[in-house]
Motif scaffolding. Sequence first.
Motif, PDB file in Angstrom:
ATOM      1  N   PHE A  90      59.600  65.577  31.584  1.00  0.00           N
ATOM      2  CA  PHE A  90      58.184  65.876  31.759  1.00  0.00           C
ATOM      3  C   PHE A  90      57.751  67.121  30.995  1.00  0.00           C
ATOM      4  O   PHE A  90      56.695  67.692  31.291  1.00  0.00           O
ATOM      5  CB  PHE A  90      57.862  66.055  33.243  1.00  0.00           C
ATOM      6  CG  PHE A  90      58.050  64.799  34.043  1.00  0.00           C
ATOM      7  CD1 PHE A  90      57.138  63.773  33.966  1.00  0.00           C
ATOM      8  CD2 PHE A  90      59.159  64.644  34.855  1.00  0.00           C
ATOM      9  CE1 PHE A  90      57.313  62.605  34.696  1.00  0.00           C
ATOM     10  CE2 PHE A  90      59.345  63.490  35.581  1.00  0.00           C
ATOM     11  CZ  PHE A  90      58.423  62.463  35.502  1.00  0.00           C
ATOM     12  N   TRP A  93      53.981  68.545  30.203  1.00  0.00           N
ATOM     13  CA  TRP A  93      52.995  68.107  31.191  1.00  0.00           C
ATOM     14  C   TRP A  93      52.722  69.274  32.129  1.00  0.00           C
ATOM     15  O   TRP A  93      53.655  69.802  32.736  1.00  0.00           O
ATOM     16  CB  TRP A  93      53.529  66.937  31.989  1.00  0.00           C
ATOM     17  CG  TRP A  93      53.734  65.663  31.244  1.00  0.00           C
ATOM     18  CD1 TRP A  93      53.996  65.513  29.928  1.00  0.00           C
ATOM     19  CD2 TRP A  93      53.714  64.355  31.795  1.00  0.00           C
ATOM     20  NE1 TRP A  93      54.154  64.194  29.618  1.00  0.00           N
ATOM     21  CE2 TRP A  93      53.982  63.455  30.758  1.00  0.00           C
ATOM     22  CE3 TRP A  93      53.503  63.857  33.065  1.00  0.00           C
ATOM     23  CZ2 TRP A  93      54.034  62.090  30.952  1.00  0.00           C
ATOM     24  CZ3 TRP A  93      53.563  62.492  33.249  1.00  0.00           C
ATOM     25  CH2 TRP A  93      53.811  61.622  32.204  1.00  0.00           C
ATOM     26  N   LEU A  96      54.002  69.233  36.262  1.00  0.00           N
ATOM     27  CA  LEU A  96      55.154  68.333  36.351  1.00  0.00           C
ATOM     28  C   LEU A  96      56.317  68.830  35.494  1.00  0.00           C
ATOM     29  O   LEU A  96      57.476  68.760  35.918  1.00  0.00           O
ATOM     30  CB  LEU A  96      54.767  66.915  35.916  1.00  0.00           C
ATOM     31  CG  LEU A  96      53.892  66.131  36.875  1.00  0.00           C
ATOM     32  CD1 LEU A  96      53.529  64.779  36.277  1.00  0.00           C
ATOM     33  CD2 LEU A  96      54.563  65.967  38.213  1.00  0.00           C
TER      34      LEU A  96
END
Length: 150
Positions: A90, A93, A96
Amino acid sequence: MLQAVTISKSVNNLLIPVAVTAGVGAAAYISYKAFKEITGWGEDIVDELQEIINTDVNFIEGAKPVPAIEAVVGKKTYTDKNGNQYKNPFAGWPVLGSIAGSAINIEIAARDALGNTPGEPQQNWTSNNEPLYSQAWEDYKAANPDKNLL
Protein backbone atom coordinates in the motif's frame (compact mmCIF):
# COMPACT_ATOMS: atom_id res chain seq x y z
CA MET A 1 -30.46 -0.30 -26.81
CA LEU A 2 -32.00 2.32 -24.55
CA GLN A 3 -29.84 1.11 -21.63
CA ALA A 4 -26.64 1.50 -23.69
CA VAL A 5 -27.64 5.02 -24.71
CA THR A 6 -28.44 5.93 -21.08
CA ILE A 7 -25.11 4.60 -19.82
CA SER A 8 -23.10 6.35 -22.53
CA LYS A 9 -24.95 9.62 -21.85
CA SER A 10 -24.25 9.30 -18.09
CA VAL A 11 -20.57 8.63 -18.70
CA ASN A 12 -20.43 11.55 -21.11
CA ASN A 13 -22.09 13.86 -18.55
CA LEU A 14 -19.52 12.84 -15.93
CA LEU A 15 -16.34 12.81 -18.03
CA ILE A 16 -16.71 16.20 -19.71
CA PRO A 17 -16.80 18.24 -16.45
CA VAL A 18 -13.96 16.19 -14.96
CA ALA A 19 -11.81 16.64 -18.06
CA VAL A 20 -12.54 20.38 -18.24
CA THR A 21 -11.74 20.83 -14.54
CA ALA A 22 -8.48 18.90 -14.89
CA GLY A 23 -7.51 20.90 -17.97
CA VAL A 24 -8.26 24.24 -16.32
CA GLY A 25 -6.36 23.19 -13.18
CA ALA A 26 -3.33 22.06 -15.19
CA ALA A 27 -3.35 25.25 -17.27
CA ALA A 28 -3.60 27.41 -14.15
CA TYR A 29 -0.72 25.57 -12.47
CA ILE A 30 1.52 25.78 -15.55
CA SER A 31 0.69 29.50 -15.95
CA TYR A 32 1.44 30.11 -12.28
CA LYS A 33 4.82 28.35 -12.47
CA ALA A 34 5.74 30.16 -15.71
CA PHE A 35 4.79 33.58 -14.27
CA LYS A 36 6.72 32.79 -11.09
CA GLU A 37 9.80 31.91 -13.13
CA ILE A 38 9.53 35.02 -15.32
CA THR A 39 9.02 37.46 -12.44
CA GLY A 40 11.61 35.81 -10.21
CA TRP A 41 9.38 35.24 -7.22
CA GLY A 42 11.13 33.68 -4.28
CA GLU A 43 9.82 30.70 -2.39
CA ASP A 44 6.08 30.22 -2.23
CA ILE A 45 3.57 27.87 -0.63
CA VAL A 46 4.34 25.04 -3.06
CA ASP A 47 8.05 25.19 -2.25
CA GLU A 48 7.28 25.37 1.47
CA LEU A 49 5.00 22.33 1.26
CA GLN A 50 7.72 20.35 -0.50
CA GLU A 51 10.16 21.35 2.24
CA ILE A 52 7.71 20.27 4.95
CA ILE A 53 7.04 16.94 3.22
CA ASN A 54 10.76 16.17 3.01
CA THR A 55 11.50 17.22 6.61
CA ASP A 56 12.41 14.39 8.98
CA VAL A 57 10.15 13.93 11.99
CA ASN A 58 10.72 11.92 15.14
CA PHE A 59 7.56 10.61 16.84
CA ILE A 60 9.27 8.45 19.45
CA GLU A 61 12.18 9.63 21.58
CA GLY A 62 15.32 7.72 20.64
CA ALA A 63 13.84 6.36 17.41
CA LYS A 64 15.28 7.04 13.98
CA PRO A 65 13.65 10.12 12.36
CA VAL A 66 11.59 9.50 9.22
CA PRO A 67 10.50 11.86 6.43
CA ALA A 68 7.09 13.38 7.19
CA ILE A 69 5.65 12.02 3.96
CA GLU A 70 6.60 8.48 5.01
CA ALA A 71 4.51 8.89 8.16
CA VAL A 72 1.50 9.54 5.90
CA VAL A 73 1.97 7.21 2.92
CA GLY A 74 4.65 4.70 4.03
CA LYS A 75 7.76 3.55 2.17
CA LYS A 76 7.92 1.12 -0.76
CA THR A 77 10.26 -1.29 1.00
CA TYR A 78 11.51 -1.90 4.53
CA THR A 79 14.80 -3.60 5.31
CA ASP A 80 15.67 -5.62 8.40
CA LYS A 81 19.10 -5.73 10.05
CA ASN A 82 20.15 -8.68 7.86
CA GLY A 83 19.34 -6.87 4.63
CA ASN A 84 16.09 -8.73 3.85
CA GLN A 85 13.58 -6.45 2.14
CA TYR A 86 9.83 -6.41 2.73
CA LYS A 87 7.58 -4.75 0.13
CA ASN A 88 4.73 -2.49 1.25
CA PRO A 89 1.73 -3.26 -0.99
CA PHE A 90 0.00 0.00 0.00
CA ALA A 91 3.00 2.34 -0.37
CA GLY A 92 1.91 5.75 -1.59
CA TRP A 93 -1.67 5.42 -0.32
CA PRO A 94 -2.43 7.96 2.39
CA VAL A 95 -2.93 6.32 5.79
CA LEU A 96 -3.09 2.74 4.39
CA GLY A 97 0.56 2.89 3.34
CA SER A 98 1.56 4.09 6.78
CA ILE A 99 -0.48 1.40 8.56
CA ALA A 100 0.94 -1.34 6.34
CA GLY A 101 4.45 0.05 6.89
CA SER A 102 3.90 -0.02 10.65
CA ALA A 103 2.78 -3.65 10.43
CA ILE A 104 5.89 -4.52 8.44
CA ASN A 105 8.07 -2.78 11.04
CA ILE A 106 6.35 -4.75 13.81
CA GLU A 107 7.00 -7.99 11.93
CA ILE A 108 10.66 -7.06 11.48
CA ALA A 109 10.95 -6.21 15.19
CA ALA A 110 9.29 -9.51 16.14
CA ARG A 111 11.66 -11.46 13.90
CA ASP A 112 14.63 -9.59 15.39
CA ALA A 113 13.41 -10.32 18.92
CA LEU A 114 13.05 -14.01 18.07
CA GLY A 115 16.47 -14.06 16.43
CA ASN A 116 15.34 -15.29 13.05
CA THR A 117 15.06 -14.20 9.46
CA PRO A 118 12.87 -15.79 6.79
CA GLY A 119 14.12 -19.19 5.63
CA GLU A 120 16.35 -19.77 8.67
CA PRO A 121 14.51 -21.96 11.21
CA GLN A 122 15.80 -21.49 14.74
CA GLN A 123 14.84 -22.25 18.31
CA ASN A 124 11.97 -19.76 18.69
CA TRP A 125 10.11 -20.95 15.61
CA THR A 126 7.50 -23.66 15.08
CA SER A 127 8.02 -26.67 12.86
CA ASN A 128 6.13 -24.80 10.11
CA ASN A 129 8.79 -22.05 10.18
CA GLU A 130 6.39 -19.58 11.82
CA PRO A 131 7.36 -17.33 14.74
CA LEU A 132 6.57 -18.71 18.16
CA TYR A 133 5.06 -15.46 19.41
CA SER A 134 3.81 -17.00 22.65
CA GLN A 135 7.39 -17.71 23.72
CA ALA A 136 8.40 -14.14 22.84
CA TRP A 137 5.49 -12.88 24.94
CA GLU A 138 6.53 -15.05 27.89
CA ASP A 139 10.11 -13.80 27.57
CA TYR A 140 8.85 -10.19 27.51
CA LYS A 141 6.68 -10.68 30.61
CA ALA A 142 9.59 -12.31 32.45
CA ALA A 143 11.89 -9.41 31.55
CA ASN A 144 9.30 -6.80 32.64
CA PRO A 145 7.73 -8.01 35.89
CA ASP A 146 6.97 -4.46 37.09
CA LYS A 147 4.61 -3.72 34.14
CA ASN A 148 0.91 -4.41 34.42
CA LEU A 149 0.51 -6.73 31.43
CA LEU A 150 -2.66 -8.48 30.33
